[in-house]
Design an enzyme around this catalytic site. Structure first.
Site, PDB file in Angstrom:
ATOM      1  N   MET A  24      -6.512  -4.623  12.849  1.00 51.54           N
ATOM      2  CA  MET A  24      -5.730  -4.999  13.700  1.00 51.54           C
ATOM      3  C   MET A  24      -4.827  -3.969  14.473  1.00 51.54           C
ATOM      4  O   MET A  24      -3.857  -4.145  15.313  1.00 51.54           O
ATOM      5  CB  MET A  24      -4.713  -6.195  13.436  1.00 51.54           C
ATOM      6  CG  MET A  24      -5.758  -7.405  13.199  1.00 51.54           C
ATOM      7  SD  MET A  24      -4.674  -8.853  12.378  1.00 51.54           S
ATOM      8  CE  MET A  24      -3.731  -9.279  13.730  1.00 51.54           C
ATOM      9  N   GLU A  25      -4.925  -2.681  14.122  1.00 54.26           N
ATOM     10  CA  GLU A  25      -4.105  -1.750  14.399  1.00 54.26           C
ATOM     11  C   GLU A  25      -4.806  -0.185  14.825  1.00 54.26           C
ATOM     12  O   GLU A  25      -4.258   0.534  15.542  1.00 54.26           O
ATOM     13  CB  GLU A  25      -3.145  -1.322  13.563  1.00 54.26           C
ATOM     14  CG  GLU A  25      -2.219  -2.593  12.912  1.00 54.26           C
ATOM     15  CD  GLU A  25      -2.714  -3.394  11.810  1.00 54.26           C
ATOM     16  OE1 GLU A  25      -3.812  -3.113  11.324  1.00 54.26           O
ATOM     17  OE2 GLU A  25      -2.239  -4.547  11.774  1.00 54.26           O
ATOM     18  N   GLU A  65       0.913  -1.211   0.010  1.00 50.40           N
ATOM     19  CA  GLU A  65       0.048  -0.062   0.275  1.00 50.40           C
ATOM     20  C   GLU A  65       0.941   1.375   0.227  1.00 50.40           C
ATOM     21  O   GLU A  65       0.372   2.461  -0.529  1.00 50.40           O
ATOM     22  CB  GLU A  65      -0.723  -0.092   1.336  1.00 50.40           C
ATOM     23  CG  GLU A  65      -1.745  -1.000   1.242  1.00 50.40           C
ATOM     24  CD  GLU A  65      -2.713  -1.132   2.559  1.00 50.40           C
ATOM     25  OE1 GLU A  65      -3.986  -0.917   2.316  1.00 50.40           O
ATOM     26  OE2 GLU A  65      -2.032  -1.285   3.557  1.00 50.40           O
ATOM     27  N   ASP A  95     -12.532  -8.611   2.861  1.00 45.51           N
ATOM     28  CA  ASP A  95     -13.002 -10.079   3.194  1.00 45.51           C
ATOM     29  C   ASP A  95     -14.227  -9.609   4.212  1.00 45.51           C
ATOM     30  O   ASP A  95     -14.349  -8.770   4.677  1.00 45.51           O
ATOM     31  CB  ASP A  95     -11.883 -10.805   3.901  1.00 45.51           C
ATOM     32  CG  ASP A  95     -11.456 -10.228   5.331  1.00 45.51           C
ATOM     33  OD1 ASP A  95     -10.516  -9.601   5.217  1.00 45.51           O
ATOM     34  OD2 ASP A  95     -11.890 -10.490   6.134  1.00 45.51           O
ATOM     35  N   GLY A 106     -11.758  -6.383   7.581  1.00 49.52           N
ATOM     36  CA  GLY A 106     -12.792  -7.427   7.502  1.00 49.52           C
ATOM     37  C   GLY A 106     -14.032  -6.668   7.744  1.00 49.52           C
ATOM     38  O   GLY A 106     -14.363  -5.936   8.818  1.00 49.52           O
TER      39      GLY A 106
END
Ligand code: ADE
Length: 253
Positions: free
Chosen positions: A193-194, A13, A217, A79
């Site tokens: 997750m961050e 990215e 996802d 997600g």
């Protein structure tokens, strides 16, 4: 002059943005690679958060303490767990919660001890610019990916994002996580997750924070298959287009 940090979770990215930098300078700090330079005439630092809350918090702290950035914008994938939040959509965060924070019964579930809060809010002015940039950037990136325009409806959502040190990869886990958050009055659109860690660090330092996530996802049994391919083929192009559109809209200082 203001310095804006653009934080990405993954190297794919960041790469496109590094290539667009004028006067790039590569700096290593705390085992991390940073790029300082100018993007469309704005001073920026590009950083990789690494994965998980601790790594992301450390990166954010380095950006503030060592590079003196005065705003942080985060791009990445997530997600989708909210209803109608589908692969290929973009979520611009209004606020973050840590779905794995649980110091009960000493503190209410999800509350971060000694902060008296479970939600960490994004800066509303910076998020408004990011939302506009997300709409413009995704439209441009989609036109490149699907030149014939057969790509369905663009959805950019605005809402709560949940972060935790766990890749959510089954439908049952995703449902349990969502139901538990909902029973505390929290309605997340996406899980990653961050973000909550960076939001908390920015809260501590009093600097504006905004974040966007491309949905890679549905945090279900297919999640681990979907994510790697999606990052390379779609999310990296979205991130680059949206960050360029964002920087073009930042106030001159
Ligand atoms: N980032 C992208 N997809 C994710 C998932 N399913 N769980 C946690 N983080 C993610």
């Amino acid at each position: 002059m203001n310095t804006t940090a653009i934080l990405s979770a993954l190297a794919e990215e960041q790469q496109g943005l590094v290539e667009q930098l004028d006067n790039p300078v590569h700096v290593q700090r705390a085992g991390r690679d940073f790029w300082r330079g100018d993007l469309l005439g704005h001073q920026v630092v590009l950083g990789l958060s690494k994965i998980g809350k601790v790594a992301a918090a450390a990166t954010a702290t380095v950006l503030i303490e060592a590079f003196g950035v005065n705003r942080i914008v985060f791009t990445g994938v997530a997600g989708g767990i909210g209803p109608g939040v589908n692969v290929g959509d973009v979520v611009v965060a209004t606020d973050f919660v840590q779905h794995d924070m649980d110091a009960s019964p000493l503190y209410p579930r999800y509350e971060v001890p000694l902060y008296g809060r479970s939600r960490f809010h994004c800066d509303s002015a910076l998020s408004a610019i990011l939302l506009e940039a997300a709409r413009a950037g995704v439209t441009r990136a989609r036109a490149q990916i699907h030149p014939n325009g057969q790509d369905g409806r663009l959805q950019v959502h605005l809402g709560l994002v949940a972060s935790g040190d766990r890749f959510v990869s089954s439908e049952s886990e995703s449902r349990l996580l969502l139901e538990a958050l909902q029973s505390s009055g929290l309605e997340p659109l996406a899980v990653e997750m961050e973000g909550a860690a960076v939001a908390q660090v920015c809260f501590d330092y009093g600097i504006p924070f905004a974040a966007m996530r491309t949905i890679s996802d549905r945090a279900d049994d297919q999640a681990h298959v979907d994510v790697p391919r999606f990052v390379t083929e779609v999310a990296s192009r979205y991130a680059q287009a949206i960050m360029l559109a964002l920087v073009a809209r930042l106030p001159r200082n």
